[in-house]
Structure formats: structure tokens, C-alpha cells
Design a protein around this motif. Structure first.
Motif, mmCIF file in Angstrom:
data_model
loop_
_atom_site.group_PDB
_atom_site.id
_atom_site.type_symbol
_atom_site.label_atom_id
_atom_site.label_comp_id
_atom_site.label_asym_id
_atom_site.label_seq_id
_atom_site.Cartn_x
_atom_site.Cartn_y
_atom_site.Cartn_z
ATOM 1 N N ARG A 553 0.830 -1.207 0.000
ATOM 2 C CA ARG A 553 0.000 0.000 0.000
ATOM 3 C C ARG A 553 0.869 1.263 0.000
ATOM 4 N NH1 ARG A 553 -3.712 -0.145 -2.481
ATOM 5 N NH2 ARG A 553 -4.409 1.812 -1.537
ATOM 6 N N ALA A 554 1.958 1.243 0.759
ATOM 7 C CA ALA A 554 2.853 2.408 0.772
ATOM 8 C C ALA A 554 3.437 2.648 -0.613
ATOM 9 C CB ALA A 554 3.967 2.194 1.802
ATOM 10 N N ARG A 555 3.762 1.574 -1.312
ATOM 11 C CA ARG A 555 4.281 1.730 -2.679
ATOM 12 C C ARG A 555 3.194 2.241 -3.615
ATOM 13 N NH1 ARG A 555 7.591 -3.923 -2.573
ATOM 14 N NH2 ARG A 555 9.666 -3.091 -2.109
ATOM 15 N N ALA A 556 1.982 1.688 -3.497
ATOM 16 C CA ALA A 556 0.897 2.092 -4.381
ATOM 17 C C ALA A 556 0.554 3.564 -4.204
ATOM 18 C CB ALA A 556 -0.335 1.224 -4.132
ATOM 19 N N GLU A 557 0.709 4.063 -2.984
ATOM 20 C CA GLU A 557 0.394 5.464 -2.703
ATOM 21 C C GLU A 557 1.615 6.376 -2.813
ATOM 22 O OE1 GLU A 557 -1.467 5.594 1.110
ATOM 23 O OE2 GLU A 557 -3.008 4.128 0.571
ATOM 24 N N ASP A 558 2.736 5.816 -3.288
ATOM 25 C CA ASP A 558 3.960 6.606 -3.471
ATOM 26 C C ASP A 558 4.395 7.290 -2.181
ATOM 27 O OD1 ASP A 558 4.105 5.953 -6.178
ATOM 28 O OD2 ASP A 558 2.761 7.584 -6.725
ATOM 29 N N ARG A 559 4.241 6.619 -1.064
ATOM 30 C CA ARG A 559 4.628 7.209 0.223
ATOM 31 C C ARG A 559 6.080 6.839 0.512
ATOM 32 N NH1 ARG A 559 -0.509 6.590 4.233
ATOM 33 N NH2 ARG A 559 0.863 7.845 5.533
ATOM 34 N N THR A 560 6.976 7.549 -0.179
ATOM 35 C CA THR A 560 8.398 7.224 -0.150
ATOM 36 C C THR A 560 8.960 7.273 1.260
ATOM 37 O OG1 THR A 560 8.565 8.184 -2.353
ATOM 38 C CG2 THR A 560 10.618 7.801 -1.168
ATOM 39 N N ALA A 561 8.565 8.263 2.038
ATOM 40 C CA ALA A 561 9.117 8.402 3.386
ATOM 41 C C ALA A 561 8.678 7.273 4.306
ATOM 42 C CB ALA A 561 8.701 9.749 3.978
ATOM 43 N N LEU A 562 7.543 6.636 4.011
ATOM 44 C CA LEU A 562 7.049 5.546 4.847
ATOM 45 C C LEU A 562 7.666 4.203 4.462
ATOM 46 C CD1 LEU A 562 5.029 4.783 7.101
ATOM 47 C CD2 LEU A 562 3.301 4.447 5.329
ATOM 48 N N LEU A 563 8.217 4.084 3.269
ATOM 49 C CA LEU A 563 8.731 2.803 2.793
ATOM 50 C C LEU A 563 9.798 2.211 3.725
ATOM 51 C CD1 LEU A 563 8.984 3.232 -1.085
ATOM 52 C CD2 LEU A 563 7.434 1.756 0.198
ATOM 53 N N PRO A 564 10.790 2.986 4.196
ATOM 54 C CA PRO A 564 11.788 2.371 5.079
ATOM 55 C C PRO A 564 11.180 1.748 6.332
ATOM 56 C CG PRO A 564 12.572 4.483 4.281
ATOM 57 C CD PRO A 564 11.127 4.385 3.876
#
Length: 905
Positions: A553-564
Motif C-alpha cells: 500500500r505504501a508503494r501504491a500510494e507513493d509514500r516514499t518516506a514511509l517505505l523504510p
């Protein structure tokens, strides 16, 4: 997302859209002529994309479908909504979706649906079907940038595929004669021509489609603005009011309309003074809130830094933003701990314009909207999510220079709360985690009434910070603030509080509800919470599954800062589940993501995970490298969890290299209770390793005390491998045949816990115990099983240990010499070699063959020289490969033994 067929009502009135309507008319003409086609429409927020699509659908002479923006971006959700709008029945929709996701593609599915959907009453079109008549269909897709990636890719493939033909529903058979179907090609009698009108935000990049036309909606002229104003004003505006509104809106139809909606009739009539400015923060947040919310977090933060730097030279938050030097932006980004990586993408997308060494917003309203949202104006949409809270932090720095009393007056509680939230995020990413904990607690209190969602996030982050710091009291303090909440937030607070207080029966019910509810959500933050609950319950399989969903979901929403963070949680869950290769792959990706975004604390945790995985593989150099890098950050930042994992990895490596005393000394602090020990959630997990090292180094009393405490913990049922590892601990501590019983019990329990590596360690310990008691035949079974498992897990260090033990029993390990070497030995030497390979000492061989021990030693040295080996440990692996060689006596009889526990043979 919803779909709607053509309505009989006229479309909305549009102003200054002559060029755009002409492009729509050309698309309609191409569809009517059988050529179909694609028209892309792009615009800034509020400039009328949706209105243009509605007008086009109303004016279209054939059948028109309007598909609105999706409410979420689950895979294939957009295609599912498109198909549902076109299909006559649910069963037809299901069949079409299967085709779209299969080999036929979305284009084929749409082709069949529009061909069979008909017209007249069924489709809402005024075009009646007739034999040989041509029907045209317009499909209007709004906000393509909000569609899920799977559906966008499928649509692009269908648009790029030339020569598609669609049969008319009245043509006999499934397809038209010749099997041709048209999605925008040539005119064919009795066939459907499909035209696509697709809108997206200006920052979205449309795919390359041959023959497609793109139009960009612009701002209104003064005449167009006055015409719109006369439509939307409930009373005629006074001339000076009209002039001011038009000036402030600067031709932006959305800003103008939103401003009028917030004014009273007295304002419009000029009998009451207009707000200054009339297009204030609330207006801009209404128009631009959706765009800001949906931008990737790192892009949103960087735009906020640009907006703040531009405002500094403009004279105030309501003045138009000026150009700003790139150096000033870079300095502001460093101060706010914001990545500048998205800068090129923001320029390419048209959100920022670069001219030499300066930047400016292409749309000055966007910069003002970012500032308004961050500084606590009475804007509607979800405060703080756009542009997160970077500007609040900058405002806090400004207030700090004024002194404490002035700072309190300068900032609202909402801004102070967001200020603390940003401080907490910065510390959680790369500073002392307990500083982050305190900042998050204060943020949660300030935001509790004003921004409940952000307050909830702050509490969860405060708990995460305290957990990383190994502070149980800090965790409970963070969770206590969530007890006034409802639903799964209340369940999480109650359940985890009970678990930390070791009231596990009370914790299970609440945390199970969290896993069931939040684990099915689409919000990454809820999924991370559910995964954490699953780990506390000991359900590592569910934890890995939920955290993998959070990552997706983080990838689908482009939430780069949350990915780590998502990768950090997933790597640890995979590690706990015993999926070491997956854990390593995830940790390596998480390490790269953390380094790119400057999240040093996350990087430290990923290094610790990689160190533990390397200790499984037996790669001592990698263990020391990753553990050292983890500890270099973990110690000064108070990351007790990462430090414990790293120290544990070093101890396992030392134990694997035979340094039991050193491993024991390293593990003692990790398994000791209290604030000066290891992490509270890892202490019991490290006990089996400590017991093994302590027994091997002669510290059995300490090992026995730890094992007794571990037995109480294992009985709670929150760690699946624990009963098996407890049995192994008891086997190592027991004497005589009692050890054999507990080893057998450990292997039996391992069969149902799912951690193959720990099972192999038990088998290795068991086989070693059997060999040392002169039972080589019995030892080979568990040692071979251990060797195979270690090899499958790529645990080469442990595999070599198992090979060495297996060679010592006379078992084959796959590396024996050519059997012909037996012919190079004398019959006496062959007899001595076979007896020694079976575990006999020189004295026992001498007694058996009526020789002196010195003679046996002389023959044995000759055997070693002829076979090219250096010790008796290597002899079983060579002799085991010989078989019966000419001139050699038969093998010495070996009394067979079975494993001491039923079911283990």
C-alpha cells in the motif's frame, strides 16, 4: 469509483473553453466516422476537468459513460469499476474482469462489453439500434492519476494496440464477420466505435498513445471570470467586490467559486467588508487539499520547504510567492531533514519551474495552499497531511527566537502540535529515540481535540519510539493516551498494555481484533499497527503477511518516506518467522531506502537484521560488519532493540566458531532482566542461545536458572518455536539417557513450529551428543538431516559444522576420496582405518588386533599420508566411500542402534 451513462440533462456551462470543446468535437466526429481515438485533458486543481467531461458526455450523440475517480487504489479497482459501468449484469462483469486480468487484456473485455451493452433503454442512449447502423460510444475517465497502477497499465495497453474492432450487439455470433473488433480504427457497418476522453492532474504524465491529442485547461479571461461570477453569486456583486474577487482569483475558476461560497450576501453586496484576503487559507485548502494529500510524502515536504523559502522574500504568508534560490531551498531542506531527491521529478511534472539557479511554483496558489495548511488556518481537509508538518517546524523555529511568551502567542496549539510531531519524526529517523518519544507524546496531547487522526498517529509513533528504546514504561505512557479512543485503536492500546504487563489472556482477545480489522485495511499506518499486534501475539505468519500488505500500500500510494519503516517491520517479521533469505532481501531493500531518505535509525535496525541472517549463514565477516554498523548508531541513539539484535548476532557467530565462553559473556547482559539488560521483547528469545553457550563453557548453573525462567515464558504460547527450544535446553542440561529423551522431544516439537533452522540446530546438537557417547551409527541420522537443512538454508558455516560431525561418525558427506585409494593401503592399515573411522581409540584398536598402541599409531600415520588427510576426524568421510575393495577384509560389524525417541528414526 462510480460509473454513469449519458444523462438527458444538459451539461454544465463552461466559460473560455472554446478550444477544448473544439477538441472534444473532433473526438466525437472521429468516433462517428469509425476512427475512434483518445483525447487527454490536463489541468490544475479546480480548473474544470470534471466539468469538461460532464459537458462532453451530455453533448455526445451516441452512448456516453462517465467513470469517476476511485475511492482507493486496490489492484484492478479501476478496471473493476469501468467494467461494472459497462456490463449489463454482474455475471457479465465478472467474466469481463477475468478476461481483463488474463491474457486477453482490458481492451478485449471493454470491446465485448460495449458491443453487447446495446442502446436505447438499456444504455440510456437516444441512438436506436438498427440493422447495419453505426453506433459510437464515449468513455469518459476522470482523474486517471488516482487510478491504481494495474488498471492504468491495462488501459495504456488497450489504447496503444492498433486496429481493434468491436462487433455490434446485433451481429450474429460472438464477433463480427472476420472476427474484427474495433476500439477506434476504421468505419464498419454494424460496429461500435469507441472514443476515450481521459482527464488527469497536471503533474500526471500521460502514456504515449499514437494519434492521441492532449489539451490543457487554462485560466479564465476577465470576461469569462465575470460570466462565471454572475452564475455562482446568489446576489449580484457590487462592482468593487467583483473587481477584488476577480483580482484575487486571477482567472482560477475553482478559487473564484470556492471564495464566493464562503462569503455572505452582505459581503457580495458590499454592505459588509470583505475578508482580507477573500481567497484565504480555507479556500485554497478546499481547492488544493486533494492534490496535497495525494502527493508522495517526500515531495510534499520538499514543496513546503520551497513555499516557506519563497514566502520569506514576499512579505508575508498571503503575498504571492516569489522566485527563490536553489541554495536557499537546499539549506531549508537540510534544516528540516527533508530529502531533495524529488526535486527533479517535481520540475518535470510541472509543479515547480526552474530558471537557472532559481525555483518558483508554476501555480502560485499551490505554494499559498501549502503555507495555509501548515500554519493552522481554518482549512477543511485533513490538517497537516499536506504538506505534512515541515512548515510547522519552521514556524516553531521562528517562534523560538521570539522568546517563550511570544512563542506561545505566535503559534496555535494545532501548529505547536504539528511542530512537535515533526520534531519527533526527525528524532525517530536519525536521533535519540526517547527524544522522539517525548515529542510525540506532547504532539498527541496538543492534537487530541484539534486533529484526532494525527494525534492517534503520534501516540502510535510514541509507542514505536519507546519500543525501539526498550522502555516499557514509555510504551505504557504512549498507550495510555489511546484508551479514550474507540474501535481498534482502543483494542490496540488495551491489548498491548495487557501484554506488557504479562496479562496475556487479556491481551489476546483485543489484539486478535486489531489483526482481523486493521489487517484488512488499505491504510498503511493501520496495517503497521495490525502487524505489530500480530507479532506480540506470536503469529509471525500473519505479521509477515500484514506487513507485506502495508509495504504494497505504501508503494501504491507513493509514500516514499514511509517505505523504510514498512520494510523495517517486514524484515523483522520475516526474521521472527524463520524466513531468513526473505528477511535478508527485505532488509537490504530497506537499508537502501533508509539511506536515501536519511533515516539512520531504520538503517541501524536493518543492519542488525542482516547481521542475524549472516549468523545463520555462518558468514562471520558479514556478521561483524553489519553488527558494527548497527551498534555505531544504536548505542548513541538509544536503540536498544537494534543493539540487542546486533549483539545476539555476534554471540551466535562466536558460538558457531567454538568460542562458547566469549559468546556466553556477550549474551549474559541480553538475557538479564532490568533496565541494564537487553530489550524486553528479545530477552527470552535469546535464552536458548545463551543456554547452549553457557553449558558449553561450563556455566551450567546460570544456564539452568535461565532455562527455568524460559519454561514459564514458553508456556504462555506466544512463540511457536519456544516449546521445542525449551526441550533442547533441557536436553543440554540433563544427564545420561534423560538427555536423549529431551532431544527426541525437541525434534518432535520442532516438526510443528515451522522454523527449520532451529530444528536443524537441535538435530546437530543431538547428533553431536550421540557421537560423543560412542554411538556413531545413531548420530548419522540426525546429522544428515541437519546437514541437508543447513545446505537448503545456505547456512554454510553451520553446514560445515554438521559435515565435520558426520565425518567423525563415518558417514558420507559428499567429499570422500576415490575408493581406489584403499588398494594403496596394506590389509592391516585398512583394518586400522576402518576401526578408527568407527570411533575406536588407538588402545582399542591395539587390543582388537593384538598390536601395540605404538604400532597402531605408526600405521595410522602412514594411512593419513597415503590418503592425504591430516587427522582422524577426516577419516570416516574417506572410509565411508570405500565399499569392499579387493584384498581387504569385510567391514567390522557395527551393532545397529535406533534413535531414543519413537518416531525419530
Amino acid at each position: 469509483m462510480s460509473g454513469a451513462r449519458q444523462a438527458a440533462a444538459p451539461g454544465p456551462r463552461l466559460y473560455d473553453r472554446t478550444t477544448e470543446l473544439a477538441a472534444v468535437a473532433r473526438l466525437s466526429a472521429r468516433a462517428d466516422a469509425g476512427a475512434g481515438g483518445v483525447l487527454f485533458v490536463t489541468a490544475d486543481p479546480g480548473e474544470g476537468r470534471t466539468a469538461l467531461l460532464a459537458r462532453a458526455a451530455a453533448d455526445f450523440p451516441g452512448t456516453a459513460y462517465r467513470i469517476a475517480a476511485p475511492g482507493h487504489r486496490a489492484p484492478w479497482s479501476g478496471a473493476r469499476a469501468l467494467i461494472a459501468a459497462l456490463a449489463a449484469t454482474p455475471s457479465a462483469a465478472r467474466r469481463a474482469l477475468r478476461r481483463a486480468r488474463g491474457g486477453d487484456g482490458l481492451g478485449a473485455a471493454v470491446a465485448d462489453l460495449v458491443a453487447t451493452s446495446g442502446s436505447g433503454s438499456e444504455s440510456g442512449s437516444d441512438t436506436a439500434p438498427g440493422s447495419g447502423s453505426r453506433r459510437s460510444v464515449l468513455i469518459c475517465l476522470d482523474d486517471l492519476h488516482l487510478w491504481d497502477a494495474h488498471s492504468r497499465a491495462a488501459l495504456t495497453a488497450s489504447w496503444q494496440e492498433p486496429g481493434r474492432h468491436v462487433p455490434d450487439r446485433h451481429t450474429p455470433g460472438r464477433h463480427a464477420p472476420g472476427g474484427r473488433r474495433d476500439l477506434g480504427g476504421h468505419a464498419h457497418a454494424g460496429r461500435v466505435r469507441v472514443a476515450w476522453l481521459v482527464s488527469a492532474a497536471r503533474h500526471h504524465r500521460f502514456p504515449d498513445v499514437p494519434g492521441a491529442e492532449t489539451v490543457r485547461l487554462g485560466r479564465l479571461t476577465p470576461a469569462g471570470g465575470r460570466a462565471l461570477l454572475s452564475d455562482v453569486c446568489p446576489v449580484p456583486p457590487a462592482p468593487w467586490v467583483e473587481g477584488q474577487l476577480l483580482d484575487e482569483a486571477a482567472g482560477h475558476p475553482g478559487v473564484l467559486t470556492a471564495t464566493v461560497r464562503r462569503l455572505a450576501p452582505a459581503h457580495l453586496a458590499g454592505t459588509a467588508p470583505l475578508p482580507r484576503p477573500a481567497a484565504d487559507g480555507a479556500v485554497l485548502a478546499e481547492v488544493y487539499g486533494g492534490l496535497m494529500d495525494r502527493l508522495p510524502a517526500d515531495s510534499r515536504r520538499l514543496l513546503a520547504v520551497v513555499a516557506l523559502a519563497a514566502r520569506t522574500g514576499s512579505g508575508g504568508p498571503d503575498a504571492p510567492t516569489n522566485e527563490v534560490g536553489i541554495d536557499a531551498v537546499l539549506a531549508g531542506a537540510r534544516a528540516a531533514r527533508t530529502s531533495v531527491e524529488p526535486l527533479d521529478g517535481l520540475i518535470a511534472d510541472g509543479l515547480l519551474h526552474r530558471s537557472g539557479a532559481t525555483l518558483r511554483f508554476e501555480d502560485s496558489f499551490l505554494g499559498r495552499a501549502l503555507l495555509a495548511s501548515a500554519t493552522g488556518s481554518d482549512a477543511g481537509p485533513t490538517p497537516g497531511r499536506a504538506p505534512d508538518t515541515v512548515l510547522a517546524r519552521s514556524e516553531g523555529h521562528r517562534a523560538d527566537r521570539l522568546g517563550p511568551p511570544a512563542a506561545v502567542r505566535a503559534l496555535t496549539p494545532l501548529v505547536r502540535g504539528r511542530n512537535q510531531l515533526v520534531r519527533g519524526l526527525a528524532a525517530l529517523a536519525g536521533g535519540p529515540v526517547m527524544d522522539a518519544h517525548e515529542a510525540f507524546l506532547e504532539a498527541a496531547e496538543l492534537l487530541r481535540e484539534r486533529a484526532p487522526t494525527e494525534a492517534s498517529d503520534a501516540r502510535f509513533l510514541a509507542m514505536e519510539a519507546a519500543w525501539a528504546g526498550g522502555d516499557v514504561a514509555g510504551c505504557l505512557a504512549a498507550l495510555h493516551g489511546g484508551r479514550g479512543a474507540r474501535g481498534t485503536e482502543r483494542d490496540f492500546a488495551d491489548g498491548l498494555s495487557a501484554a506488557l504487563a504479562v496479562r496475556l489472556d487479556e491481551a489476546r482477545a483485543a489484539l486478535t481484533r486489531v489483526v482481523a480489522r486493521d489487517g484488512a485495511a488499505d491504510d498503511p499506518r493501520l496495517l503497521l499497527r495490525a502487524g505489530s499486534a500480530a507479532l506480540v501475539l506470536g503469529d509471525t505468519t500473519a505479521a509477515a503477511r500484514v506487513h507485506a500488505r502495508a509495504l504494497a500500500r505504501a508503494r501504491a500510494e507513493d509514500r516514499t518516506a514511509l517505505l523504510p519503516r514498512a520494510l523495517e517491520h517486514l524484515a523483522y517479521a520475516e526474521l521472527r518467522a524463520g524466513r531468513y533469505s526473505r528477511a535478508a532481501r527485505t532488509a537490504r531493500e530497506g537499508l537502501r531506502a533508509a539511506e536515501l531518505t536519511g533515516q539512520d535509525n531504520v538503517a541501524a535496525h536493518q543492519h542488525a537484521v542482516l547481521a542475524l541472517v549472516a549468523s545463520v549463514a555462518g558468514d562471520g565477516q558479514a556478521v561483524r560488519e553489519h553488527a558494527g554498523r548497527a551498534l555505531s548508531t544504536a548505542r548513541p541513539h538509544g536503540l536498544v532493540q537494534a543493539a540487542t539484535l546486533a549483539e545476539w548476532a555476534l554471540a551466535r557467530d562466536e558460538l558457531g566458531r567454538g568460542l562458547a565462553a566469549q559468546a556466553t559473556a556477550r549474551l549474559v547482559p541480553l538475557v538479564r532482566p532490568g533496565p541494564r539488560g537487553g530489550h524486553f521483547a528479545l530477552r527470552m528469545l535469546a535464552v536458548p542461545c545463551f543456554v547452549e553457550a553457557a553449558v558449553a563453557s561450563g556455566r551450567s548453573a546460570e544456564a539452568r536458572a535461565a532455562a527455568e525462567e524460559y519454561a514459564v515464558w514458553a508456556a504462555q504460547g506466544i512463540d511457536r518455536p519456544a516449546p521445542a527450544q525449551l526441550a533442547r535446553c533441557r536436553a543440554l542440561l540433563a544427564k545420561g539417557e534423560e538427555s536423549a529423551y529431551w532431544f527426541g522431544e525437541a525434534v518432535r516439537r520442532h516438526d510443528s513450529c515451522g522454523n527449520d533452522f532451529e530444528r536443524a540446530r537441535t538435530l546437530l546438537a543431538y547428533g553431536t551428543w550421540l557421537r560423543r557417547r560412542r554411538r556413531p551409527g545413531d548420530a548419522r541420522g540426525p546429522l544428515r538431516d541437519a546437514l541437508v537443512t543447513f545446505e537448503r538454508a545456505a547456512a554454510e558455516g553451520w553446514a560445515e559444522h554438521a559435515r565435520s560431525e558426520l565425518r567423525a561418525t563415518g558417514g558420507a558427506t559428499g567429499g570422500a576420496s576415490d575408493p581406489s585409494v584403499a588398494r594403496e593401503l596394506t590389509p592391516q592399515q585398512q583394518r586400522i582405518a576402518r576401526l578408527v573411522a568407527q570411533g575406536a581409540t588407538n588402545r582399542e584398536v591395539a587390543d582388537r588386533l593384538a598390536l601395540s598402541p605404538r604400532t597402531v599409531d605408526h600405521h595410522l600415520r602412514s594411512v593419513f599420508a597415503r590418503l592425504g588427510i591430516r587427522s582422524r576426524v577426516e577419516l570416516p568421510g574417506v572410509v565411508g566411500q570405500w565399499g569392499a575393495t579387493p584384498g581387504s577384509p569385510p567391514r567390522e560389524p557395527v551393532v545397529p542402534r535406533t534413535w531414543p525417541h519413537e518416531g525419530l528414526a
